[in-house]
Design an enzyme around this catalytic site. Structure first.
Site, short mmCIF file in Angstrom:
data_model
loop_
_atom_site.label_atom_id
_atom_site.label_comp_id
_atom_site.label_asym_id
_atom_site.label_seq_id
_atom_site.Cartn_x
_atom_site.Cartn_y
_atom_site.Cartn_z
NE ARG A 1 -33.74 55.66 5.04
CZ ARG A 1 -33.32 54.56 5.66
NH1 ARG A 1 -33.43 54.46 6.98
NH2 ARG A 1 -32.77 53.58 4.98
NE ARG B 1 -34.41 53.88 12.22
CZ ARG B 1 -33.93 52.97 11.38
NH1 ARG B 1 -34.44 52.85 10.17
NH2 ARG B 1 -32.97 52.15 11.75
CE LYS C 1 -35.45 47.98 11.31
NZ LYS C 1 -35.11 47.86 9.88
CE LYS D 1 -38.62 50.52 10.07
NZ LYS D 1 -38.51 49.65 8.87
CB CYS E 1 -35.29 47.23 -0.72
SG CYS E 1 -34.33 45.75 -1.10
CB CYS F 1 -28.19 47.87 0.31
SG CYS F 1 -28.65 47.24 1.95
CB CYS G 1 -31.07 41.25 2.58
SG CYS G 1 -31.63 42.58 3.67
CB CYS H 1 -36.21 47.71 3.23
SG CYS H 1 -34.88 47.71 4.46
#
Length: 698
Positions: free
Chosen positions: A139, A208, A290, A292, A508, A514, A554, A558
């Site tokens: 990514r 991120r 993470k 954001k 996603c 994934c 899931c 995302c």
């Protein structure tokens, strides 16, 4: 406060956060604690909180913390396995550096966690049975979604030579390359780095990619928002050099950052930094999870501003000159099925700061999360849980210790709007840009070939949007016609030719790559959208009407399904939770309406909901607002009692038209009344039957 003084008072706690065996890092504590000579505390200490504040004689906005002395906590704080990996990694190097040199197709558990910080996830193809086929997803890191011409062409080449032949645009304005083999990782990484790109920090427990409106407008506030996003991204980029050591043999290939960024990073006036550390902000442990950040301008919610840990909004004066920023904190989408203590959350107002302070305010918020976010259980490590536990007032007070000032009151903002930037627009400098809808962000086949030809021929830069679309920038007017023709031939249509349901839909990647996916998302959403359109037609909704639909495989969210009017979250094989209640402008959190809805049974839920929305909505009421107003009990009753719309003929299978001429005449009349031909015919029949029955009664 001087680094030497901090080091003198914190030597005993230097390793509390996990400095390496050969390194010591000073644990930052509040300025007031140092001033009053209190015992330094572990950075993980839950009671490191100011009990009161006082104003400095030099400035009413300066905060100094006062703390009741406490006994040092000698117990060892529980930490997750990932925290141990980070601590022992020599700033993200070991054992990744060794694992990359082995003949094995995969890397070990510790290296798998560390490579995320470098911008990669280890994956397997779950469609294949038997021996696992290990591969890696890369990514990129593209603040504001900006992609220089040279980088785009390189990514296009790498996808063909080392990947699965497609590029994917993400919901955070970046590229993803899938299918990279371990033996090719260094070649691909170094190629990206040497061609104006980076993957550093695209994944992992750190900041991120920083979002900003992708539209290349030359308006002051848009330019300022994008510059701010780039500065924040630079401020929070890892500094130890591990990334360059591993992928380009220590050669640092990076552009010089603005001096104000360097100054803000190095400033330790309020105990934010680890002095003399290769990572002055992150230390050895980086962040708990993470993080954001998004920056935007008033009204422009193309970035889903409230879903971020930090949301930054430019505030300008009456002449359009940027003056400062409103700051939201505490947004986040991820949750865990059947664990009610995990949840999606919207950001809430923290306060306003003048424009010259934004980097210091951001740093203070990040450090507050670094020092107080949970490191024992990763389910609860995002900043949203810290704020939910503390409350916004307490959180603000703690942040102010690191900021060194009080936040000013949040400035009033106009209503938010979702902006897709699809189609042709003026940039403001005599050039144009063209926004292209890309279903689920997946670029492949003829579309990929044509885009490359156009971008290469006209030397265009591009921008990736937070809605998985692509913007071609800096287009001369004389190029508009040939570019439009070429795009149309490749299936990249003007927005008026794209189904409105597809315009706002997102998914996603999910299966097959994934590892977290429970069911389909990207591969499943095309059929889902077609079926929703069929339901729209069946219940009489117009073609230009739409709802925001987002699908994830899931509960991590995302594709931000918890902001959708209709969110579908994988909760089993071919099964989804149905979330309802989001708003078209992305300002309202959806709620879970139903669990375990099999994909083949979607119409049983959606048909009654859309049917009653069509007939019971208020003027201009969106689907999300309708479901909220009705309440889930009433909606459930609608679903449970549903037998199909009488007008559809599904219950009686009546053939209403015997010839095409009659049908076309009825269809034209129906169009004038905003109905389907079937609906109008049924009305005529019912009226006729009613009149005959009345005649008999008389």
């Amino acid at each position: 406060m001087a680094a030497a003084a901090a080091a003198a008072t914190s030597a005993a706690a230097a390793g509390a956060i996990g400095g390496g065996k050969d390194r010591k890092e000073v644990v930052p504590v509040f300025q007031g604690l140092r001033r009053h000579g209190s015992m330094p505390l572990s950075t993980r200490s839950p009671h490191l909180l100011p009990l009161s504040t006082s104003s400095s004689s030099s400035s009413s906005s300066v905060i100094s913390a006062v703390s009741t002395p406490v006994k040092p906590d000698t117990s060892e704080t529980k930490r997750s396995k990932v925290e141990i990996f980070k601590e022992q990694s020599n700033y993200l190097r070991f054992p990744l550096n060794e694992e990359l040199l082995t003949e094995a197709a995969n890397i070990n558990e510790a290296a798998t966690q560390l490579i995320k910080f470098h911008g990669s996830y280890q994956q397997t193809n779950r469609d294949e049975r038997g021996v696992k086929s290990y591969q890696f997803m890369l990514r990129t890191k593209n603040p504001c979604g900006k992609v220089p011409n040279r980088l785009y062409l390189v990514m296009d080449d790498l996808a063909d030579e080392f990947g699965i032949g497609t590029l994917r645009l993400t919901t955070r304005q970046t590229f993803q390359l899938h299918g990279i083999l371990k033996k090719n990782l260094k070649t691909v990484m170094s190629t990206i780095i040497r061609n104006m790109g980076s993957t550093l920090g695209a994944c992992g427990d750190l900041n991120r990619n920083v979002l900003a409106p992708a539209a290349p407008y030359t308006k002051k506030e848009y330019v300022f928002a994008q510059e701010t996003a780039e500065n924040i991204a630079s401020l929070l980029t890892p500094q130890s050099g591990a990334y360059y050591d591993l992928w380009v043999d220590g050669e640092k290939i990076m552009s010089a950052e603005p001096p104000e960024v360097t100054k803000a990073r190095n400033d330790n006036s309020h105990g934010t930094n680890f002095p003399d550390s290769p990572e002055p902000i992150y230390g050895t442990q980086f962040l708990p999870r993470k993080f954001k950040i998004a920056v935007t301008v008033p009204t422009d919610n193309s970035v889903d501003i409230l879903t971020n840990d930090i949301g930054v909004v430019v505030v300008s004066d009456a002449d359009g000159e940027p003056q400062g920023f409103n700051i939201y904190v505490g947004g986040g989408m991820g949750r865990t099925h059947r664990v009610e203590t995990t949840f999606p959350r919207l950001g809430e107002p923290l306060g306003y700061v003048p424009k010259e302070d934004i980097l210091y305010a951001i740093k203070a918020i990040v450090v507050t999360q670094r020092e107080n976010g949970r490191r024992d259980d990763r389910k609860y490590s995002r900043m949203k849980y810290l704020i939910s536990q503390w409350g916004i007032e307490k959180f603000r007070t703690v942040v102010e210790q690191y900021y060194g000032k009080k936040f000013e009151p949040f400035r009033e903002l106009p209503e938010w709007e979702f902006k897709s930037y699809l189609g042709w627009h003026e940039q403001g400098d005599g050039l144009m840009f063209c926004g292209l809808h890309v279903d689920n962000g997946r670029i492949g086949g003829k579309m990929k070939k044509t885009l490359r030809e156009i971008i290469e021929k006209y030397n265009l830069n591009v921008c990736i949007t937070p809605n998985q679309n692509l913007i071609l920038c800096d287009i001369r007017r004389s190029w508009k016609r040939p570019i439009t023709t070429a795009l149309a031939q490749a299936g990249l249509l003007q927005p008026r030719y794209v189904d409105p349901l597809n315009i706002t839909a997102m998914a996603c990647p999910a299966l097959p790559l994934c590892p977290l996916a429970i069911t389909e998302a990207e591969r499943g959403i095309p059929d889902i959208l077609k079926r929703v359109r069929a339901v729209f037609d069946k219940v009489g909704l117009k073609y230009n009407e739409s709802v925001v639909i987002r699908v994830t495989g899931c509960p991590n969210g995302c594709a931000r399904p918890y902001m959708a009017e209709l969110g579908m979250v994988g909760d089993g094989p071919n099964s989804y939770q149905i979330w309802l209640g989001g708003a078209p402008n992305q300002t309202t959190l959806a709620e879970c309406f139903m669990n375990k809805v099999k994909v083949q049974d979607l119409e049983k839920v959606l048909e009654p909901l859309f049917y009653h929305w069509k007939r019971k909505r208020q003027q201009g009421e969106s689907f999300g607002s309708f479901t909220t107003r009705m309440g889930f009990d009433k909606l459930q009753e609608m679903v449970d009692k549903w037998e199909g719309p009488l007008e559809s003929g599904s219950r009686f299978n009546l053939k209403l038209f015997t010839d095409r001429q009659t049908y076309e005449a009825m269809a034209e009349l129906a169009r004038l009344e905003n109905k389907t031909a079937h609906q109008l015919a049924m009305e005529v029949i019912r009226n006729y039957v009613a009149s005959q029955e009345n005649g008999k009664a008389e």
